[in-house]
Design a protein around this motif. Structure first.
Motif, PDB file in Angstrom:
ATOM      1  N   GLY A 163       0.825  -1.216   0.000  1.00 39.68           N
ATOM      2  CA  GLY A 163       0.000   0.000   0.000  1.00 39.68           C
ATOM      3  C   GLY A 163       0.852   1.255   0.000  1.00 39.68           C
ATOM      4  O   GLY A 163       0.550   2.229  -0.718  1.00 39.68           O
ATOM      5  N   MET A 164       1.938   1.264   0.798  1.00 43.20           N
ATOM      6  CA  MET A 164       2.829   2.417   0.799  1.00 43.20           C
ATOM      7  C   MET A 164       3.515   2.580  -0.563  1.00 43.20           C
ATOM      8  O   MET A 164       3.729   3.708  -1.034  1.00 43.20           O
ATOM      9  N   GLY A 165       3.862   1.463  -1.214  1.00 40.49           N
ATOM     10  CA  GLY A 165       4.478   1.549  -2.531  1.00 40.49           C
ATOM     11  C   GLY A 165       3.546   2.143  -3.569  1.00 40.49           C
ATOM     12  O   GLY A 165       3.933   3.007  -4.359  1.00 40.49           O
ATOM     13  N   VAL A 166       2.282   1.686  -3.571  1.00 41.58           N
ATOM     14  CA  VAL A 166       1.293   2.221  -4.524  1.00 41.58           C
ATOM     15  C   VAL A 166       1.035   3.698  -4.250  1.00 41.58           C
ATOM     16  O   VAL A 166       0.977   4.528  -5.166  1.00 41.58           O
ATOM     17  N   ALA A 167       0.871   4.034  -2.982  1.00 45.37           N
ATOM     18  CA  ALA A 167       0.626   5.432  -2.628  1.00 45.37           C
ATOM     19  C   ALA A 167       1.826   6.304  -2.984  1.00 45.37           C
ATOM     20  O   ALA A 167       1.668   7.426  -3.496  1.00 45.37           O
ATOM     21  N   GLY A 168       3.041   5.799  -2.734  1.00 40.27           N
ATOM     22  CA  GLY A 168       4.223   6.567  -3.077  1.00 40.27           C
ATOM     23  C   GLY A 168       4.354   6.789  -4.568  1.00 40.27           C
ATOM     24  O   GLY A 168       4.712   7.883  -5.026  1.00 40.27           O
ATOM     25  N   ASP A 169       4.036   5.766  -5.372  1.00 37.36           N
ATOM     26  CA  ASP A 169       4.092   5.928  -6.823  1.00 37.36           C
ATOM     27  C   ASP A 169       3.098   6.980  -7.297  1.00 37.36           C
ATOM     28  O   ASP A 169       3.382   7.756  -8.211  1.00 37.36           O
ATOM     29  N   ALA A 170       1.935   7.037  -6.656  1.00 36.31           N
ATOM     30  CA  ALA A 170       0.932   8.021  -7.059  1.00 36.31           C
ATOM     31  C   ALA A 170       1.276   9.425  -6.578  1.00 36.31           C
ATOM     32  O   ALA A 170       1.023  10.403  -7.286  1.00 36.31           O
ATOM     33  N   LEU A 171       1.863   9.524  -5.385  1.00 39.30           N
ATOM     34  CA  LEU A 171       2.079  10.851  -4.792  1.00 39.30           C
ATOM     35  C   LEU A 171       3.389  11.493  -5.233  1.00 39.30           C
ATOM     36  O   LEU A 171       3.461  12.724  -5.331  1.00 39.30           O
ATOM     37  N   LEU A 172       4.406  10.698  -5.473  1.00 44.23           N
ATOM     38  CA  LEU A 172       5.718  11.270  -5.762  1.00 44.23           C
ATOM     39  C   LEU A 172       5.894  11.664  -7.213  1.00 44.23           C
ATOM     40  O   LEU A 172       6.925  12.241  -7.563  1.00 44.23           O
ATOM     41  N   ARG A 173       4.938  11.359  -8.062  1.00 43.73           N
ATOM     42  CA  ARG A 173       5.047  11.746  -9.474  1.00 43.73           C
ATOM     43  C   ARG A 173       4.455  13.132  -9.704  1.00 43.73           C
ATOM     44  O   ARG A 173       3.694  13.359 -10.633  1.00 43.73           O
ATOM     45  N   ALA A 174       4.829  14.053  -8.851  1.00 40.58           N
ATOM     46  CA  ALA A 174       4.322  15.419  -8.949  1.00 40.58           C
ATOM     47  C   ALA A 174       5.429  16.323  -9.457  1.00 40.58           C
ATOM     48  O   ALA A 174       6.600  16.148  -9.130  1.00 40.58           O
ATOM     49  N   SER A 175       5.049  17.276 -10.292  1.00 42.71           N
ATOM     50  CA  SER A 175       6.016  18.275 -10.742  1.00 42.71           C
ATOM     51  C   SER A 175       6.244  19.270  -9.618  1.00 42.71           C
ATOM     52  O   SER A 175       5.309  19.819  -9.048  1.00 42.71           O
ATOM     53  N   GLY A 176       7.488  19.494  -9.308  1.00 42.71           N
ATOM     54  CA  GLY A 176       7.791  20.379  -8.196  1.00 42.71           C
ATOM     55  C   GLY A 176       8.417  19.613  -7.050  1.00 42.71           C
ATOM     56  O   GLY A 176       8.505  18.387  -7.051  1.00 42.71           O
ATOM     57  N   GLY A 177       8.838  20.361  -6.058  1.00 45.19           N
ATOM     58  CA  GLY A 177       9.524  19.776  -4.925  1.00 45.19           C
ATOM     59  C   GLY A 177       8.587  19.094  -3.961  1.00 45.19           C
ATOM     60  O   GLY A 177       7.375  18.999  -4.193  1.00 45.19           O
ATOM     61  N   PRO A 178       9.122  18.597  -2.855  1.00 44.28           N
ATOM     62  CA  PRO A 178       8.287  17.922  -1.851  1.00 44.28           C
ATOM     63  C   PRO A 178       7.285  18.881  -1.242  1.00 44.28           C
ATOM     64  O   PRO A 178       7.576  20.053  -1.016  1.00 44.28           O
ATOM     65  N   GLY A 179       6.103  18.362  -0.982  1.00 50.13           N
ATOM     66  CA  GLY A 179       5.050  19.171  -0.392  1.00 50.13           C
ATOM     67  C   GLY A 179       4.059  18.288   0.330  1.00 50.13           C
ATOM     68  O   GLY A 179       4.425  17.488   1.191  1.00 50.13           O
ATOM     69  N   LEU A 180       2.808  18.377  -0.054  1.00 52.49           N
ATOM     70  CA  LEU A 180       1.762  17.592   0.586  1.00 52.49           C
ATOM     71  C   LEU A 180       1.998  16.100   0.407  1.00 52.49           C
ATOM     72  O   LEU A 180       1.625  15.310   1.273  1.00 52.49           O
ATOM     73  N   ASN A 181       2.633  15.713  -0.717  1.00 50.22           N
ATOM     74  CA  ASN A 181       2.840  14.290  -0.977  1.00 50.22           C
ATOM     75  C   ASN A 181       3.723  13.645   0.099  1.00 50.22           C
ATOM     76  O   ASN A 181       3.414  12.567   0.599  1.00 50.22           O
ATOM     77  N   PHE A 182       4.807  14.299   0.471  1.00 48.90           N
ATOM     78  CA  PHE A 182       5.680  13.734   1.502  1.00 48.90           C
ATOM     79  C   PHE A 182       4.975  13.697   2.853  1.00 48.90           C
ATOM     80  O   PHE A 182       5.145  12.748   3.623  1.00 48.90           O
ATOM     81  N   ALA A 183       4.204  14.736   3.150  1.00 47.71           N
ATOM     82  CA  ALA A 183       3.480  14.748   4.418  1.00 47.71           C
ATOM     83  C   ALA A 183       2.489  13.600   4.500  1.00 47.71           C
ATOM     84  O   ALA A 183       2.362  12.926   5.529  1.00 47.71           O
ATOM     85  N   LEU A 184       1.782  13.331   3.399  1.00 53.21           N
ATOM     86  CA  LEU A 184       0.819  12.231   3.387  1.00 53.21           C
ATOM     87  C   LEU A 184       1.520  10.883   3.497  1.00 53.21           C
ATOM     88  O   LEU A 184       1.033   9.968   4.189  1.00 53.21           O
TER      89      LEU A 184
END
Length: 513
Positions: free
Chosen positions: A43-64
């Motif tokens: 689940g963490m792997g799937v969520a990470g693949d979905a959240l970390l493919r964002a343009s820009g630096g770390p933000g809400l994705n890392f917090a989630l």
């Protein structure tokens, strides 16, 4: 004649009996909750693949992601029949808070330090499987925690495929349990994912008709699919390794630890005394250079601000950090000591601590002279803050270790490290640097180059490119004082702002900050 009773088990007759206490210990060991760890890790792997493919630096994705990791840790602990201690819960909460702090600042340095602090907060409770241990910890335990957590994250997922782990868990589950069904489904999906992608790509490249039908049935970019599978697998592997380590503790007990070497007080006194003499000689000879500041630079032929301030500052910071580490090492080698030996070490170490504070003060003086000449930058701000933290540790060394309170020094070091990173978040070094450079530019323009010190004439030339490299933290300052910029600098700053945060840039909620 008496005869041996017939054996009914498969155990060889030469096997020694298992002691009662060993049987109790084996029975008390709780199996690794493999299904829960695997489910949470995927689940963490799937969520990470979905959240970390964002343009820009770390933000809400890392917090989630960090918040999800904290939830996964809690789920694994409950699946093992345990609960995380209040201390571990506090560390996990602190890690989530520092993960949320990644949304606050855009400075690369501050973000990196914040991310390191968040990872450390997650590593500390994993050392003892979520149990409270900080009050009885040593400095080596604190050093071991992040190293062990990293090793378990990288290699710990291999424990999940060990047949004994599966067997021990199957023996505690019923045939039709939901956990067993979930494990079977997840295992099948994971096992089929890679061959489906590989064979699909081979068949599509071999037969255009099949490729056309495949594109009709499943509109999937095989290259992008492989990328998603790879990122999901890597993140899932790391998450499973960390969760498996948290479930059983990440101590590196499997590695044999040799007995630490010990030295006598005579050896320590000679070593520390010689270093004290070196420090005293350095301070005496360089007293004018250490505290002379700008006047010393102006009166010394051939000496520039760069040679005096910039280079000397980082050399002195390095000396301060190594000096403190040296005293920690000597104290660890001494171990227990008699009263006379303790007082001898206190006296010699106390002198060295005072000399380290003098060197730290000199480093601040050098950088102050450099900032007066060339302005404040983000790196200089962070370096001064780091030196202030070292000064706190030096004072703390004298107040704790020299008074035989070593564990208090470890707690002080951890607490002040997290406070230091949080302080950088609040201080906003990038914005302060932008404001200082603009203030100096305005002051130089108002005073004019005639009559000003030659060393300050360069300030009138504003480094617009450096302002654009300060990131989003400096944007409010640049927007508020945009009219103060000279025309060439306006073009550079405006172009950078539009490229980074203009209306043409696609917004992505995962990179929100």
């Amino acid at each position: 004649m008496n005869r041996e009773p017939t054996r009914t088990d498969d155990e060889p007759s030469t096997a020694p009996p298992i002691p009662t206490n060993a049987r109790a210990a084996i029975a008390s060991v709780k199996p690794l909750p493999t299904a829960t760890v695997l489910s949470a890790g995927i689940g963490m792997g799937v969520a990470g693949d979905a959240l970390l493919r964002a343009s820009g630096g770390p933000g809400l994705n890392f917090a989630l992601l960090l918040a999800g990791l904290a939830v996964a840790v809690t789920a694994v602990a409950r699946a093992r029949g345990e609960r995380v201690s209040r201390e571990a819960a506090a560390w996990l909460t602190l890690g989530v808070l520092f993960g949320a702090a990644l949304m606050w600042r855009g400075s690369g340095v501050v973000r990196f330090l914040t991310f390191v602090a968040a990872c450390t907060a997650f590593a500390l409770p994993a050392l003892r499987a979520g149990r409270a241990w900080l009050r009885s910890a040593s400095i080596l335990d604190v050093v071991e925690a992040p190293v062990a957590a990293g090793l378990h994250s990288a290699l710990g997922a291999a424990r999940l495929v060990h047949p004994e782990r599966w067997a021990s868990e199957r023996s505690t589950q019923t045939r039709g349990s939901a956990a067993r069904v979930t494990r079977a489904v997840l295992g099948g999906l994971l096992l089929a994912g890679i061959p489906l992608g590989v064979f699909g790509a081979l068949f599509a490249s071999a037969d255009p008709v099949f490729a056309d039908r495949l594109s009709t049935w499943v509109r999937v970019d095989l290259g992008a699919f492989a990328s998603h599978v790879a990122l999901t697998g890597i993140l899932g592997w790391l998450a499973c390794g960390y969760l498996a380590g948290f479930a059983t503790g990440t101590r590196l007990d499997v590695i044999p630890r040799p007995a630490p070497p010990r030295i006598g007080i005579a050896t320590a006194a000679v070593a520390v005394g010689l270093v004290d003499l070196l420090f005293v000689a350095f301070v005496q000879v360089q007293v004018q250079a250490l505290f002379g500041g700008a006047a010393f630079v102006e009166t010394t032929p051939g000496l520039s601000y760069a040679a005096y301030a910039r280079e000397g500052f980082f050399q002195l910071v390095t000396a301060t950090a190594l000096g403190l580490s040296w005293l920690l090492a000597v104290d660890g080698l001494l171990g227990r000591r008699e009263p006379v030996a303790a007082w001898t070490f206190r006296a010699l170490a106390g002198v060295q601590l005072l000399l380290l504070l003098a060197i730290a003060a000199s480093a601040v003086q050098r950088l102050s002279a450099y900032v007066d000449a060339y302005g404040l930058t983000e790196d200089r701000f962070v370096a001064v803050a780091a030196l202030g933290w070292l000064a706190v540790l030096i004072v703390g060394f004298g107040a704790t270790i020299l008074r035989e309170r070593r564990r208090s020094f470890m707690v002080l070091g951890l607490a002040t490290a997290f406070v230091w990173v949080a302080g950088l978040q609040v201080a906003n070094p990038a914005a302060r640097s932008a404001g200082d450079l603009l203030d100096r530019h305005r002051s130089a323009l108002e005073s004019g180059s005639s009559g000003a010190a030659a060393v300050r004439v360069e300030v009138a030339t504003l480094d617009a490119h450096y302002l654009t490299r300060l990131g989003s933290d400096a944007v409010p300052v640049l927007m508020e004082r945009f009219a103060e910029l000279p025309e060439p600098a306006r073009c550079v700053v405006a172009g950078s702002l539009l490229r980074e945060w203009g209306p043409e840039r696609a917004a992505d909620w995962r990179a929100w900050n």
